[in-house]
Motif scaffolding. Structure first.
Motif, PDB file in Angstrom:
ATOM      1  N   SER A 296      -0.401  -6.625  -6.681  1.00  0.00           N
ATOM      2  CA  SER A 296       0.082  -5.916  -5.970  1.00  0.00           C
ATOM      3  C   SER A 296      -0.161  -6.001  -4.486  1.00  0.00           C
ATOM      4  O   SER A 296      -1.103  -6.908  -4.184  1.00  0.00           O
ATOM      5  CB  SER A 296      -0.838  -4.442  -6.366  1.00  0.00           C
ATOM      6  N   ASP A 297       0.604  -5.325  -3.679  1.00  0.00           N
ATOM      7  CA  ASP A 297       0.423  -5.821  -2.314  1.00  0.00           C
ATOM      8  C   ASP A 297       0.234  -4.280  -1.485  1.00  0.00           C
ATOM      9  O   ASP A 297       0.316  -4.054  -0.421  1.00  0.00           O
ATOM     10  CB  ASP A 297       1.818  -6.371  -1.545  1.00  0.00           C
ATOM     11  N   GLY A 298      -0.256  -3.544  -2.370  1.00  0.00           N
ATOM     12  CA  GLY A 298      -0.698  -2.150  -1.763  1.00  0.00           C
ATOM     13  C   GLY A 298      -1.979  -1.934  -1.169  1.00  0.00           C
ATOM     14  O   GLY A 298      -2.411  -0.751  -0.783  1.00  0.00           O
ATOM     15  N   TYR A 299      -2.782  -3.153  -1.048  1.00  0.00           N
ATOM     16  CA  TYR A 299      -4.159  -2.886  -0.270  1.00  0.00           C
ATOM     17  C   TYR A 299      -4.328  -4.171   0.355  1.00  0.00           C
ATOM     18  O   TYR A 299      -3.785  -5.505  -0.006  1.00  0.00           O
ATOM     19  CB  TYR A 299      -5.192  -2.876  -1.631  1.00  0.00           C
ATOM     20  N   ARG A 300      -5.566  -4.167   0.955  1.00  0.00           N
ATOM     21  CA  ARG A 300      -6.104  -5.503   1.797  1.00  0.00           C
ATOM     22  C   ARG A 300      -7.432  -5.179   2.275  1.00  0.00           C
ATOM     23  O   ARG A 300      -7.780  -4.181   2.348  1.00  0.00           O
ATOM     24  CB  ARG A 300      -5.016  -5.596   3.065  1.00  0.00           C
ATOM     25  N   VAL A 301      -8.064  -6.215   2.385  1.00  0.00           N
ATOM     26  CA  VAL A 301      -9.171  -6.367   3.087  1.00  0.00           C
ATOM     27  C   VAL A 301      -9.332  -6.026   4.638  1.00  0.00           C
ATOM     28  O   VAL A 301      -8.532  -6.930   5.206  1.00  0.00           O
ATOM     29  CB  VAL A 301     -10.235  -7.547   2.732  1.00  0.00           C
ATOM     30  N   SER A 303     -11.215  -5.224   8.402  1.00  0.00           N
ATOM     31  CA  SER A 303     -12.287  -4.924   9.252  1.00  0.00           C
ATOM     32  C   SER A 303     -12.415  -3.622   9.956  1.00  0.00           C
ATOM     33  O   SER A 303     -11.257  -3.047   9.960  1.00  0.00           O
ATOM     34  CB  SER A 303     -12.647  -6.088  10.541  1.00  0.00           C
ATOM     35  N   TYR A 304     -13.686  -2.957  10.010  1.00  0.00           N
ATOM     36  CA  TYR A 304     -13.593  -1.746  10.879  1.00  0.00           C
ATOM     37  C   TYR A 304     -12.875  -1.650  12.117  1.00  0.00           C
ATOM     38  O   TYR A 304     -12.135  -0.836  12.717  1.00  0.00           O
ATOM     39  CB  TYR A 304     -15.090  -1.178  10.976  1.00  0.00           C
ATOM     40  N   ARG A 305     -13.164  -2.836  13.051  1.00  0.00           N
ATOM     41  CA  ARG A 305     -12.465  -2.953  14.203  1.00  0.00           C
ATOM     42  C   ARG A 305     -10.971  -2.861  14.036  1.00  0.00           C
ATOM     43  O   ARG A 305     -10.215  -2.150  15.080  1.00  0.00           O
ATOM     44  CB  ARG A 305     -13.075  -4.090  14.800  1.00  0.00           C
ATOM     45  N   ASP A 306     -10.215  -3.335  13.133  1.00  0.00           N
ATOM     46  CA  ASP A 306      -8.971  -3.478  12.915  1.00  0.00           C
ATOM     47  C   ASP A 306      -8.383  -2.013  12.606  1.00  0.00           C
ATOM     48  O   ASP A 306      -7.506  -1.476  12.560  1.00  0.00           O
ATOM     49  CB  ASP A 306      -8.641  -4.292  11.656  1.00  0.00           C
ATOM     50  N   ALA A 307      -9.468  -1.241  11.911  1.00  0.00           N
ATOM     51  CA  ALA A 307      -9.025   0.193  11.407  1.00  0.00           C
ATOM     52  C   ALA A 307      -9.237   0.994  12.752  1.00  0.00           C
ATOM     53  O   ALA A 307      -9.210   1.976  12.517  1.00  0.00           O
ATOM     54  CB  ALA A 307      -9.999   0.597  10.410  1.00  0.00           C
ATOM     55  N   GLY A 308      -9.751   0.528  13.870  1.00  0.00           N
ATOM     56  CA  GLY A 308     -10.033   1.392  15.259  1.00  0.00           C
ATOM     57  C   GLY A 308     -11.159   1.852  15.237  1.00  0.00           C
ATOM     58  O   GLY A 308     -11.371   2.786  16.079  1.00  0.00           O
ATOM     59  N   ILE A 309     -12.301   1.442  14.389  1.00  0.00           N
ATOM     60  CA  ILE A 309     -13.798   1.467  14.544  1.00  0.00           C
ATOM     61  C   ILE A 309     -14.498   0.632  15.251  1.00  0.00           C
ATOM     62  O   ILE A 309     -14.793  -0.276  14.180  1.00  0.00           O
ATOM     63  CB  ILE A 309     -14.213   2.389  13.227  1.00  0.00           C
ATOM     64  N   ASP A 310     -15.364   0.686  16.121  1.00  0.00           N
ATOM     65  CA  ASP A 310     -15.921  -0.321  16.563  1.00  0.00           C
ATOM     66  C   ASP A 310     -17.389  -0.504  16.217  1.00  0.00           C
ATOM     67  O   ASP A 310     -18.344  -0.243  16.907  1.00  0.00           O
ATOM     68  CB  ASP A 310     -16.084  -0.042  18.347  1.00  0.00           C
ATOM     69  N   ILE A 311     -17.467  -1.016  14.963  1.00  0.00           N
ATOM     70  CA  ILE A 311     -18.696  -1.325  14.414  1.00  0.00           C
ATOM     71  C   ILE A 311     -18.363  -2.656  13.426  1.00  0.00           C
ATOM     72  O   ILE A 311     -17.350  -3.038  13.265  1.00  0.00           O
ATOM     73  CB  ILE A 311     -19.389  -0.095  13.325  1.00  0.00           C
ATOM     74  N   HIS A 315     -13.963  -3.016   4.906  1.00  0.00           N
ATOM     75  CA  HIS A 315     -13.647  -2.174   3.572  1.00  0.00           C
ATOM     76  C   HIS A 315     -12.333  -2.631   2.995  1.00  0.00           C
ATOM     77  O   HIS A 315     -11.684  -3.439   3.631  1.00  0.00           O
ATOM     78  CB  HIS A 315     -13.584  -0.683   3.796  1.00  0.00           C
ATOM     79  N   VAL A 316     -11.960  -2.188   1.853  1.00  0.00           N
ATOM     80  CA  VAL A 316     -10.739  -2.318   1.133  1.00  0.00           C
ATOM     81  C   VAL A 316      -9.906  -1.330   1.549  1.00  0.00           C
ATOM     82  O   VAL A 316     -10.237   0.267   1.467  1.00  0.00           O
ATOM     83  CB  VAL A 316     -10.951  -2.474  -0.333  1.00  0.00           C
ATOM     84  N   ALA A 317      -8.580  -1.484   2.059  1.00  0.00           N
ATOM     85  CA  ALA A 317      -7.679  -0.267   2.574  1.00  0.00           C
ATOM     86  C   ALA A 317      -6.583  -0.378   1.709  1.00  0.00           C
ATOM     87  O   ALA A 317      -5.643  -1.501   1.516  1.00  0.00           O
ATOM     88  CB  ALA A 317      -7.334  -0.588   4.064  1.00  0.00           C
ATOM     89  N   LEU A 318      -6.089   0.853   1.240  1.00  0.00           N
ATOM     90  CA  LEU A 318      -4.678   0.934   0.594  1.00  0.00           C
ATOM     91  C   LEU A 318      -3.670   1.300   1.548  1.00  0.00           C
ATOM     92  O   LEU A 318      -4.073   1.862   2.806  1.00  0.00           O
ATOM     93  CB  LEU A 318      -5.097   2.285  -0.234  1.00  0.00           C
ATOM     94  N   ASN A 319      -2.525   0.932   1.193  1.00  0.00           N
ATOM     95  CA  ASN A 319      -1.342   1.045   2.015  1.00  0.00           C
ATOM     96  C   ASN A 319      -1.213   2.453   2.435  1.00  0.00           C
ATOM     97  O   ASN A 319      -1.367   3.500   1.860  1.00  0.00           O
ATOM     98  CB  ASN A 319      -0.108   0.705   1.179  1.00  0.00           C
ATOM     99  N   ALA A 320      -0.918   2.666   3.880  1.00  0.00           N
ATOM    100  CA  ALA A 320      -0.846   3.815   4.583  1.00  0.00           C
ATOM    101  C   ALA A 320       0.564   4.639   4.498  1.00  0.00           C
ATOM    102  O   ALA A 320       0.778   5.603   4.866  1.00  0.00           O
ATOM    103  CB  ALA A 320      -1.205   3.752   6.082  1.00  0.00           C
ATOM    104  N   VAL A 410      -6.098   4.924   2.469  1.00  0.00           N
ATOM    105  CA  VAL A 410      -7.452   4.856   1.725  1.00  0.00           C
ATOM    106  C   VAL A 410      -8.304   3.717   2.405  1.00  0.00           C
ATOM    107  O   VAL A 410      -8.002   2.721   2.071  1.00  0.00           O
ATOM    108  CB  VAL A 410      -7.184   5.270   0.326  1.00  0.00           C
ATOM    109  N   GLY A 411      -9.646   4.264   2.951  1.00  0.00           N
ATOM    110  CA  GLY A 411     -10.405   3.019   3.015  1.00  0.00           C
ATOM    111  C   GLY A 411     -11.764   3.188   2.236  1.00  0.00           C
ATOM    112  O   GLY A 411     -12.631   4.088   2.436  1.00  0.00           O
ATOM    113  N   VAL A 412     -11.766   2.437   1.378  1.00  0.00           N
ATOM    114  CA  VAL A 412     -13.012   2.123   0.273  1.00  0.00           C
ATOM    115  C   VAL A 412     -14.096   1.370   0.839  1.00  0.00           C
ATOM    116  O   VAL A 412     -13.960   0.159   0.897  1.00  0.00           O
ATOM    117  CB  VAL A 412     -12.909   1.862  -1.123  1.00  0.00           C
TER     118      VAL A 412
END
Length: 584
Positions: A296-301, A303-311, A315-320, A410-412
């Motif tokens: 599946s290509d619906g998810y990826r690992v 970083s929080y900084r790539d997600a816009g959170i400076d810590i 996490h594991v992120a599902l397709n937006a 979704v960010g797990v």
């Protein structure tokens, strides 16, 4: 994008909490906990959590009010008014508690800077369920070494009162040099408290490693691993702002409680002021570590900084962009049992609804991860489900989104699994028994004979006692202290009965604060000499229940402050039945 740190949620696992209710993790950062509705609590200017009576919080009014303490529940509901005899409420501005079960009242308010009768008084903490008045034990008058200042912060460390001044330009920490009752002393200046100004309240953690001070619009927590106060107050503190005119602050564990003169009560969980902690937290299982490769290509690992959170971390992120993306995980648990499944999730404007499936069964209801800000670390409990020993298959899927959300992401972050089999809640108890009499209790049981619950024994004072029925708190804690009082060098016993429909392998999950012994059907199956904090499920004892009623007898020694016990058995199929006495 660099976000304000207050938008980030950092979670501590609640595995070992004894609090009556779990903290809400959904919105930052101050959580309303209640309100004083008793009309005589007009202006709460001090608060402490009792170290002796579970669920009791003390508060008081400041100047112009009667000399009364108020015992309340966590939500502010009144338990009892306690009249304080032997002192006058000239300007009570603070309340503190020590390790000797004593309350300290700070008559330290000095708005005019002209008072020459400043003092603190100490009294034995009264039982709010049986007492209506209390006498002052000692009175300690004082003066400042230089300028006469105002103060509203008081705490006790190692039996010594410390006072924090309330000044526009600075906050200074003072201490009593020696403890001489009824003798005016000149306080010693410890040093200036970094960053804080106009301090309205102060509190120290039980271990002395954290000092909190509050003002009308902010809160600071100073911290030091050794508990050196002079060093601690010079270091950079954790700081959070508020807008509710804070007047008093205290610790319970490392969580904080604050009140204001509008009679509101707020709680601040530990993870909120320790904002620099990394995610995922300890005692959870990282979603990245449990990652299972799939087609599946619906998810990826991510970083929080790539997600816009400076810590730090990720996490594991599902397709937006689309729904029905999923990620498969393998979650391992040590024993087959009923578990409560929680997920630590990331939330934000582009996040959608998440669904949890375990071993092919959907758990709970989908959760909406939309939030107007980027928020990492939100704990979401989906529900309880039996898990197999070893690997269990978990599937996380994004299934839709709210109307406000701009996507389905979704960010797990991580998973939390807690034993959810029920605790034993009713026991027959006996005590306090001298340690030397242990054989008199256990010699009467065997694999053929159960305890004689009508037998009589001598307690530690030589009085005749019998087994009597009692029940635990709502979270399964059996408190020997509330049943037998405060004694040292003694043993308390608790027995309960478990019905199994057939012979079965199980695991006894036990928590005790001191040396514990366990007998199952007359055979000793566990003995551990230990001194520790009371936590559920600290000891795991594989054992076998016979078909029908089984007798479990526990003894716990008492040498220190707490005296308690948790007991439950793994019960994945919910077939066990508990009773305080064997039934026919």
């Amino acid at each position: 994008m660099r976000l304000p740190l207050y938008t980030l949620i950092f979670i501590l696992t609640t595995t070992f909490s004894i609090a009556e209710e779990p903290t809400s993790f959904g919105s930052p950062p101050w959580q309303p906990a209640g309100k004083y509705i008793h009309p005589d609590i007009r202006e709460s200017s001090g608060i402490v959590a009792s170290k002796q009576f579970d669920g009791v919080y003390w508060t008081l009014n400041d100047s112009g009010n009667p000399s009364v303490l108020y015992a309340t529940k966590r939500n502010g509901e009144l338990i009892q008014e306690i009249k304080v005899k032997g002192t006058r409420n000239r300007d009570w501005e603070a309340l503190a508690i020590d390790d000797k079960r004593q309350l300290w009242i700070g008559d330290i308010g000095n708005n005019s800077r002209m008072r020459i009768d400043l003092n603190v008084v100490v009294l034995k903490e009264p039982n709010p369920h049986t007492k209506t008045e209390v006498e002052v034990i000692e009175k300690y008058p004082y003066q400042y070494p230089d300028n006469n200042v105002d103060a509203e912060g008081l705490f006790i460390a190692n039996g010594i009162p410390y006072i924090v001044s309330k000044e526009q330009a600075r906050a200074v920490l003072y201490r009593f040099p020696e403890m001489h009752a009824d003798t005016k002393q000149v306080l010693q200046r410890v040093g200036e408290v970094a960053d804080a100004r106009l301090v309205t309240g102060a509190g120290i953690s039980t271990d002395g490693k954290r000092l909190a001070v509050c003002t009308y619009n902010a809160m600071w927590v100073y911290h030091d691993d050794i508990g050196d106060l002079a060093k601690m107050i010079r270091q950079k503190p954790w700081m959070l702002r508020h807008n509710f005119q804070g007047e008093a602050i205290c610790f319970e564990g490392y969580n904080l409680y604050l009140t204001n003169e509008a009679r509101d009560i707020y709680t601040l969980p530990q993870f909120w002021y320790e904002k620099t902690w990394k995610i995922p937290p300890e005692n959870t299982q990282s979603a990245i570590a449990l990652f299972v490769k799939q087609k599946s290509d619906g998810y990826r690992v991510e970083s929080y900084r790539d997600a816009g959170i400076d810590i730090d971390g990720g996490h594991v992120a599902l397709n937006a962009k689309t729904a029905d993306a999923s990620v498969h995980q393998k979650l391992e648990v040590p024993y087959k049992n009923l578990y409560e499944i929680s997920i630590i999730l990331t939330r934000g404007p582009e996040y959608g609804h998440v669904e949890l499936t375990v071993n092919g069964t959907k758990v709970g209801t989908p959760y909406d991860c939309y939030h107007p800000d980027k928020v990492a670390g939100t704990l979401v409990t989906f529900g309880t489900i039996p898990l197999n020993k070893g690997e269990n298959q978990i599937v996380i899927k994004n299934i839709g989104k709210s109307t406000q959300a701009t996507g389905y992401k979704v960010g797990v972050d991580s998973y939390q699994t807690l034993h959810a089999s029920p605790f034993i809640t009713r026991y027959m108890v006996l005590g306090p028994i001298p340690k030397t009499d242990i054989n008199k209790i256990v010699s009467s049981i065997s694999t053929e004979n159960t305890l004689n619950l009508n037998a009589t024994y001598k307690d530690n004072d030589g009085e005749t006692i019998q087994w009597r029925e009692t029940k635990t708190t709502t979270n399964g804690l059996l408190n020997f202290r509330s049943n037998f009082g405060m004694q040292s060098g003694v043993v308390g016993y608790a027995v309960s009965y478990i019905y199994a429909p057939k012979a079965m392998e199980t695991v006894l999950l036990l928590g005790s604060d001191e040396t514990v012994n366990v007998w199952l059907n007359g055979t000793e199956i566990h003995k551990k000499r230990v001194y520790r904090r009371i936590t559920p499920d600290a000891d795991t004892i594989p054992c076998q229940l016979k078909a029908g009623w089984n007798e479990v007898l526990c003894s716990v020694e008492q040498n220190s402050w707490t005296w308690a016990l948790y007991v439950r058995f793994t019960d994945a199929d919910s077939v066990l039945k508990y009773s305080s006495q064997p039934e026919k």
